[in-house]
Write a protein that holds these residues in place. Structure first.
Motif, PDB file in Angstrom:
ATOM      1  N   GLU A  89      -4.546  -1.925  -1.197  1.00 36.28           N
ATOM      2  CA  GLU A  89      -3.909  -1.389  -2.400  1.00 36.28           C
ATOM      3  C   GLU A  89      -4.945  -0.963  -3.433  1.00 36.28           C
ATOM      4  O   GLU A  89      -4.785   0.075  -4.093  1.00 36.28           O
ATOM      5  CB  GLU A  89      -2.957  -2.422  -2.997  1.00 36.28           C
ATOM      6  CG  GLU A  89      -2.110  -1.849  -4.115  1.00 36.28           C
ATOM      7  CD  GLU A  89      -1.212  -2.883  -4.742  1.00 36.28           C
ATOM      8  OE1 GLU A  89      -0.115  -3.128  -4.207  1.00 36.28           O
ATOM      9  OE2 GLU A  89      -1.602  -3.454  -5.793  1.00 36.28           O
TER      10      GLU A  89
ATOM     11  N   THR B 200       0.817  -1.213   0.000  1.00 34.14           N
ATOM     12  CA  THR B 200       0.000   0.000   0.000  1.00 34.14           C
ATOM     13  C   THR B 200       0.851   1.264   0.000  1.00 34.14           C
ATOM     14  O   THR B 200       0.540   2.235  -0.701  1.00 34.14           O
ATOM     15  CB  THR B 200      -0.925  -0.002   1.231  1.00 34.14           C
ATOM     16  OG1 THR B 200      -1.687  -1.205   1.238  1.00 34.14           O
ATOM     17  CG2 THR B 200      -1.876   1.181   1.191  1.00 34.14           C
TER      18      THR B 200
ATOM     19  N   ARG C 284      -2.203  -0.487 -10.810  1.00 36.08           N
ATOM     20  CA  ARG C 284      -0.979  -0.393 -10.000  1.00 36.08           C
ATOM     21  C   ARG C 284       0.256  -0.371 -10.894  1.00 36.08           C
ATOM     22  O   ARG C 284       1.174   0.430 -10.682  1.00 36.08           O
ATOM     23  CB  ARG C 284      -0.929  -1.591  -9.044  1.00 36.08           C
ATOM     24  CG  ARG C 284       0.376  -1.745  -8.271  1.00 36.08           C
ATOM     25  CD  ARG C 284       0.491  -0.718  -7.172  1.00 36.08           C
ATOM     26  NE  ARG C 284       1.738  -0.924  -6.435  1.00 36.08           N
ATOM     27  CZ  ARG C 284       2.869  -0.250  -6.668  1.00 36.08           C
ATOM     28  NH1 ARG C 284       2.932   0.676  -7.598  1.00 36.08           N
ATOM     29  NH2 ARG C 284       3.951  -0.500  -5.947  1.00 36.08           N
TER      30      ARG C 284
ATOM     31  N   ALA D 116       2.265   1.794  -3.408  1.00 37.51           N
ATOM     32  CA  ALA D 116       1.193   2.204  -4.306  1.00 37.51           C
ATOM     33  C   ALA D 116       0.843   3.675  -4.099  1.00 37.51           C
ATOM     34  O   ALA D 116       0.625   4.417  -5.063  1.00 37.51           O
ATOM     35  CB  ALA D 116      -0.036   1.327  -4.082  1.00 37.51           C
TER      36      ALA D 116
END
Length: 334
Positions: free
Chosen positions: A149, A7, A209, A10
């Motif tokens: 995420e 996370t 992503r 990201a």
């Protein structure tokens, strides 16, 4: 890296992408074209380089009738509330669908009949929002890291009607993912809607992503021309090497998702068997993708090679969990 959800990484990638997007809009005087970090804002930044502004003017932020964002908080007990926009049809999304249709191989229809082979944007129904809420809750139970995420990268989920496209992402509308409404229903093999939607969100969210990461970190050397196109596990037509790279990350993550669903989710035996069968197919496709990508390692940057190696290691771990070996499926099938 990219294969295991991260996370914080990201968020850094998203910050860099949106910072650059805002800089373009400030430079062109289009800063009010859409709310911060909204896919329409990203589309405006792309368009600003080639077309005069303003584009279509600021969206009406009162609700979907004016094309503006409609935020619907969904329950997700342990991860907070996922304030994701259940997107109504809007110009920036329609343009993305047009680009997606233009990219598919010839022979697949583009009629606007939602029961036919084409595809169109369509509004969400209350029961579909309920499926999405269950999906978020289940993902938080079986793989909270991937849900966290997804929350970083996805701000809009657009529904598609028709048969031409199961789902896609479009970098011009970064932050939006497009999912066929059929993926929210029980599939032919008996997989429930929440499993199929989780599959779709992990798939499209991973592309999101990868796109954000690639904005700041090159994973491939400069393109070398048409010869860099390759066959990939998920498309019938040759794709750029970047497509194979992303597909490989997607497939390894999906294999992990189905293993976790099988382990953690309460499912009746027929659905559990369908989960196992889907995972076996994903493992096969991931292995195929890695084999092909391995033949093009000279085209990978050090960062790209690190992602390839991470994907290979993770797939090997997944194979070991099932007592399989590379190139074979659970149960010893070739």
């Amino acid at each position: 890296m990219l294969v295991n959800p991260d996370t914080a990484a990201a968020r850094r990638a998203e910050d860099a992408l949106w910072c650059a997007t805002d800089a373009v809009l400030r430079r062109t005087g289009a800063g009010e074209v859409a709310p911060p970090r909204h896919p329409a804002r990203k589309a405006a930044a792309h368009q600003a380089g080639t077309e005069p502004l303003p584009l279509t003017g600021p969206p009406d932020r009162k609700g979907p009738a004016g094309g503006g964002p409609r935020t619907v908080p969904l329950p997700c007990p342990a991860a907070g509330r996922w304030a994701v926009d259940l997107a109504a049809p809007a110009p920036h999304l329609g343009a993305a669908v047009g680009r997606a249709l233009a990219s598919i191989p010839q022979g697949r229809g583009t009629t606007k009949d939602t029961e036919g082979p084409g595809v169109v944007l369509r509004a969400w129904k209350a029961e579909e929002a309920t499926v999405l809420g269950e999906t978020a809750e289940r993902l938080d139970q079986v793989w909270p890291a991937v849900l966290a995420e997804l929350q970083e990268g996805i701000s809009q989920i657009a529904l598609l009607g028709g048969r031409a496209i199961d789902g896609f992402t479009d970098f011009t509308t970064h932050g939006a993912v497009f999912v066929n409404a059929a993926r929210l229903t029980v599939g032919r093999t008996g997989l429930p809607g929440w499993v199929r939607l989780a599959d779709a969100l992990v798939h499209e969210g991973t592309h999101t992503r990868c796109n954000a990461a690639a904005f700041s970190t090159p994973f491939l050397m400069a393109a070398t021309g048409p010869g860099s196109s390759v066959m990939t596990p998920l498309r019938p037509d040759p794709r750029p090497l970047a497509g194979l790279f992303q597909q490989t990350v997607v497939l390894v993550r999906q294999a992990v998702l189905y293993r976790l669903i099988h382990q953690e989710a309460p499912l009746p035996d027929p659905q559990r068997e369908a989960v196992s069968a889907r995972r076996a197919r994903l493992m096969e496709q991931a292995s195929q993708g890695l084999d092909t990508l391995g033949g093009h390692r000279a085209a990978l940057t050090p960062a790209g090679e690190a992602v390839r190696a991470e994907a290979a290691d993770l797939l090997a771990e997944e194979e070991a969990r099932e007592g399989t070996r590379p190139g074979r499926l659970p149960g010893g099938r070739a």
